[in-house]
Design a protein around this motif. Structure first.
Motif, mmCIF file in Angstrom:
data_model
loop_
_atom_site.group_PDB
_atom_site.id
_atom_site.type_symbol
_atom_site.label_atom_id
_atom_site.label_comp_id
_atom_site.label_asym_id
_atom_site.label_seq_id
_atom_site.Cartn_x
_atom_site.Cartn_y
_atom_site.Cartn_z
ATOM 1 N N THR A 74 0.828 -1.212 0.000
ATOM 2 C CA THR A 74 0.000 0.000 0.000
ATOM 3 C C THR A 74 0.862 1.261 0.000
ATOM 4 O OG1 THR A 74 -0.258 -0.129 2.409
ATOM 5 C CG2 THR A 74 -2.019 -1.075 1.069
ATOM 6 N N SER A 95 -8.181 -6.989 -2.039
ATOM 7 C CA SER A 95 -9.086 -6.530 -3.102
ATOM 8 C C SER A 95 -10.136 -5.543 -2.611
ATOM 9 C CB SER A 95 -9.769 -7.721 -3.789
ATOM 10 O OG SER A 95 -10.666 -8.357 -2.913
ATOM 11 N N GLU A 96 -10.176 -5.281 -1.314
ATOM 12 C CA GLU A 96 -11.136 -4.323 -0.776
ATOM 13 C C GLU A 96 -10.470 -3.447 0.278
ATOM 14 O OE1 GLU A 96 -15.179 -5.566 0.117
ATOM 15 O OE2 GLU A 96 -14.641 -7.570 -0.582
ATOM 16 N N ASN A 99 -6.113 1.374 -1.391
ATOM 17 C CA ASN A 99 -5.913 2.129 -2.623
ATOM 18 C C ASN A 99 -4.564 1.752 -3.216
ATOM 19 O OD1 ASN A 99 -8.356 3.503 -2.277
ATOM 20 N ND2 ASN A 99 -7.378 5.048 -1.011
ATOM 21 N N GLN A 120 -14.016 -5.390 -7.519
ATOM 22 C CA GLN A 120 -13.239 -4.892 -6.388
ATOM 23 C C GLN A 120 -11.747 -4.875 -6.710
ATOM 24 O OE1 GLN A 120 -14.084 -3.566 -3.437
ATOM 25 N NE2 GLN A 120 -16.221 -3.634 -4.039
ATOM 26 N N ARG A 121 -11.272 -5.929 -7.348
ATOM 27 C CA ARG A 121 -9.846 -5.996 -7.700
ATOM 28 C C ARG A 121 -9.460 -4.839 -8.605
ATOM 29 N NH1 ARG A 121 -8.863 -12.344 -9.360
ATOM 30 N NH2 ARG A 121 -8.905 -13.253 -7.272
ATOM 31 N N ARG A 124 -9.339 -1.297 -7.047
ATOM 32 C CA ARG A 124 -8.192 -0.882 -6.225
ATOM 33 C C ARG A 124 -7.266 0.023 -7.024
ATOM 34 N NH1 ARG A 124 -10.377 -0.303 -2.930
ATOM 35 N NH2 ARG A 124 -12.108 -1.058 -4.075
ATOM 36 N N ARG A 127 -9.033 4.329 -10.028
ATOM 37 C CA ARG A 127 -9.611 5.279 -9.088
ATOM 38 C C ARG A 127 -9.559 6.682 -9.681
ATOM 39 N NH1 ARG A 127 -10.890 2.392 -4.827
ATOM 40 N NH2 ARG A 127 -11.025 4.124 -3.383
#
Length: 152
Positions: A74, A95-96, A99, A120-121, A124, A127
């Motif tokens: 991350t 996956s959730e 960011n 969901q994948r 990430r 965005r």
């Protein structure tokens, strides 16, 4: 059991080799990419194969059990993060709620069991504040013998 053993001996590693080739190709085009698989053991094997193929690649496996690796991924993939090359191999635990928008490509190493997981994948990386104008999303194309019944 002897017959099962004989048949199992006929399996090849072409699927895993193809995944390694794809990730190495994408790493040549993108500074950072994320690949998802629902099975952490598959990610560990893939990391090993990537290290054997190219020891210079920075590959991190991030699963639900590895908090330090999750933080490292991350941190590398957050908005405005320092540059550097990275392949993040992630379980669905990643996956959730995180960011990862510094990545420019998402690879589904397996077929998610439901569409929501696939969304969901990709979500990430894709965005609103992504530094990338275009995001690549790669979907596995297995042989019919290996396809899940849900694929139908």
């Amino acid at each position: 059991y002897q017959q099962v053993l004989a048949l199992a001996g006929q399996f090849s590693d072409r699927r895993d080799a193809a995944k390694v080739d794809l990730l190495r190709t994408l790493a040549g085009r993108h500074t950072m990419l994320v690949a998802f698989d629902s099975r952490p053991i598959s990610l560990a094997l893939l990391r090993q194969r990537l290290a054997e193929a190219d020891p210079e690649l920075n590959v991190i496996v991030a699963t639900g059990e590895q908090q330090a690796a999750r933080r490292e991924v991350t941190e590398h993939l957050r908005p405005g993060a320092a540059t550097g090359k990275l392949i993040a191999l992630c379980s669905d635990a990643m996956s959730e709620g995180v960011n990862l928008q510094a990545a420019a490509a998402v690879v589904h190493l397996d077929r998610p069991s439901v569409v929501r997981i696939a969304e969901q994948r990709v979500g990430r990386v894709d965005r609103m504040d992504s530094p990338n104008a275009v995001i690549e999303a790669w979907w596995p194309q297995d042989a019919p013998e290996l396809a899940l019944r849900a694929d139908e």
